[in-house]
Each structure stands twice: as structure tokens, then as C-alpha cells.
Design a protein around this motif. Structure first.
Motif, PDB file in Angstrom:
ATOM      1  N   ALA A 107      -8.040  -4.707  -2.432  1.00 40.81           N
ATOM      2  CA  ALA A 107      -9.104  -5.557  -1.879  1.00 40.81           C
ATOM      3  C   ALA A 107      -9.381  -5.201  -0.424  1.00 40.81           C
ATOM      4  N   LEU A 108      -8.337  -4.917   0.350  1.00 40.25           N
ATOM      5  CA  LEU A 108      -8.542  -4.531   1.747  1.00 40.25           C
ATOM      6  C   LEU A 108      -9.321  -3.229   1.851  1.00 40.25           C
ATOM      7  N   ILE A 109      -8.951  -2.259   1.043  1.00 40.66           N
ATOM      8  CA  ILE A 109      -9.655  -0.972   1.078  1.00 40.66           C
ATOM      9  C   ILE A 109     -11.113  -1.153   0.653  1.00 40.66           C
ATOM     10  N   CYS A 150      -6.909   1.129   6.532  1.00 41.10           N
ATOM     11  CA  CYS A 150      -5.600   1.679   6.920  1.00 41.10           C
ATOM     12  C   CYS A 150      -4.448   0.807   6.432  1.00 41.10           C
ATOM     13  N   ILE A 151      -4.588  -0.504   6.567  1.00 44.65           N
ATOM     14  CA  ILE A 151      -3.527  -1.405   6.112  1.00 44.65           C
ATOM     15  C   ILE A 151      -3.389  -1.326   4.594  1.00 44.65           C
ATOM     16  N   GLY A 152      -4.509  -1.327   3.879  1.00 46.14           N
ATOM     17  CA  GLY A 152      -4.456  -1.200   2.422  1.00 46.14           C
ATOM     18  C   GLY A 152      -3.826   0.114   1.984  1.00 46.14           C
ATOM     19  N   ALA A 153      -4.192   1.208   2.633  1.00 40.79           N
ATOM     20  CA  ALA A 153      -3.607   2.516   2.292  1.00 40.79           C
ATOM     21  C   ALA A 153      -2.110   2.532   2.593  1.00 40.79           C
ATOM     22  N   ALA A 154      -1.715   1.952   3.719  1.00 40.60           N
ATOM     23  CA  ALA A 154      -0.281   1.888   4.055  1.00 40.60           C
ATOM     24  C   ALA A 154       0.473   1.057   3.020  1.00 40.60           C
ATOM     25  N   MET A 155      -0.133  -0.008   2.541  1.00 41.00           N
ATOM     26  CA  MET A 155       0.514  -0.823   1.515  1.00 41.00           C
ATOM     27  C   MET A 155       0.717  -0.027   0.226  1.00 41.00           C
ATOM     28  N   ILE A 156      -0.260   0.786  -0.137  1.00 41.34           N
ATOM     29  CA  ILE A 156      -0.134   1.612  -1.342  1.00 41.34           C
ATOM     30  C   ILE A 156       0.990   2.634  -1.165  1.00 41.34           C
ATOM     31  N   ILE A 157       1.054   3.245   0.011  1.00 42.32           N
ATOM     32  CA  ILE A 157       2.121   4.220   0.282  1.00 42.32           C
ATOM     33  C   ILE A 157       3.485   3.541   0.247  1.00 42.32           C
TER      34      ILE A 157
END
Length: 168
Positions: A107-109, A150-157
Motif C-alpha cells: 500500500a505504501l509503494i 522507500c519505506i515500503g521497499a525496505a519492508m519488503i526487503i
């Protein structure tokens, strides 16, 4: 209630409310910045010894990537955002609503991608307003949409590391 409606209610699509809230916040902040601040680095507002508010245009992507091109990049980045948004919405549809971590990340992304696409389509550029710096070094200006991506991508990583530990 039909089976499909029940399925949608139980899927990660329920988390799209977060994308909508973040999109509205992003666009709202950008409109305030555009309507109340002068353009450029000379008009920045110093908030903290390491942080300014300012109003600048970004014709490219992150870190002004491809911003010096003739304009084709506007539509290229718009197309990428639509593809990514579609893929993430599809994955959210397949995830249970109880998988909060991944649904929040997606959702963030989505909110960031759609927020920046809105700027590209409506204005022809992305509005950036956050300036963090240390001494004379300034991080490239960015906005809430960029932060959400960026926060969404970091969460996925981070989730991929969590899942690797569970599998080991």
C-alpha cells in the motif's frame, strides 16, 4: 454477500485505504508547498540544523535520474508506476488481509507511485519539498510519496530476510 465480495473483504485489498490516505496526504502537502512557498533553493525554510523545507521540481525519477532528457521520461516513469501499481494490487488481492506487513508495504509503494504519477500527469514534474543535509552536503530533495516508496521497499526487503530465517 457474494463469494467474490467476501473474498475481496478477506484479501489484502482491504489495505488500499492506507494507500488512499497516504496519497491524499502527499497531494495535500504538495499543494500547500506549491501555493505557499517560493520556488527554488533560495526560498527554503530552515526548520532544523539538518532539515529545510523547499519547493523544487523533479523532471526525472529518484535523485533526478534522467531529469535532463527531452520529456519522454515523464511517460516512461508513468508507465512503470502503472505496471508496478497493478502488480502490487494483484498481489494484495492474493494475500490475506491478516498479512499486515506485506499489505502495508504494498500500500505504501502504491501510494507513492500514484502520488508521483499524479504530479507527472498534472504538472509535468514531481514536486519535492524535503531537504535533509549535513554541513554542505544536501541529500537530493524528495517528498512524502518518495518516502512511502522507500519505506515500503525496505519492508519488503526486511520481510525477505525474515522469511529466509524461518525457512532455515
Amino acid at each position: 454477500m457474494t463469494q467474490q465480495a467476501l473474498t475481496l473483504k478477506q484479501s489484502g485489498v482491504r489495505w488500499l485505504w492506507l494507500a488512499l490516505v497516504m496519497f491524499v496526504a502527499d497531494i495535500g502537502i504538495k499543494l500547500v508547498v506549491m501555493n505557499s512557498m517560493g520556488y527554488g533553493w533560495d526560498n527554503r525554510i530552515e526548520i532544523l540544523p539538518f532539515f529545510n523545507l523547499l519547493y523544487v521540481h523533479n523532471y526525472g525519477a529518484a535523485f533526478s535520474f534522467l531529469s535532463d532528457q527531452a520529456g519522454w521520461q515523464r511517460w516512461f516513469f508513468t508507465a512503470i508506476a502503472f505496471v508496478v501499481t497493478g502488480l502490487l494490487a494483484f498481489w494484495m488481492r492474493r494475500l490475506p488481509a491478516s498479512d499486515k506487513w506485506n499489505n502495508i508495504a504494498y500500500a505504501l509503494i502504491i501510494s507513492g507511485a500514484v502520488g508521483n504519477v499524479f504530479d507527472r500527469v498534472v504538472h509535468g514534474f514531481v514536486v519535492d519539498y524535503l531537504d535533509f543535509y549535513w554541513g554542505n552536503y544536501h541529500w537530493p530533495a524528495f517528498n512524502l510519496a518518495d518516502s512511502a516508496i522507500c519505506i515500503g521497499a525496505a519492508m519488503i526487503i526486511l520481510d525477505s530476510f525474515r522469511n529466509n530465517k524461518k525457512a532455515a
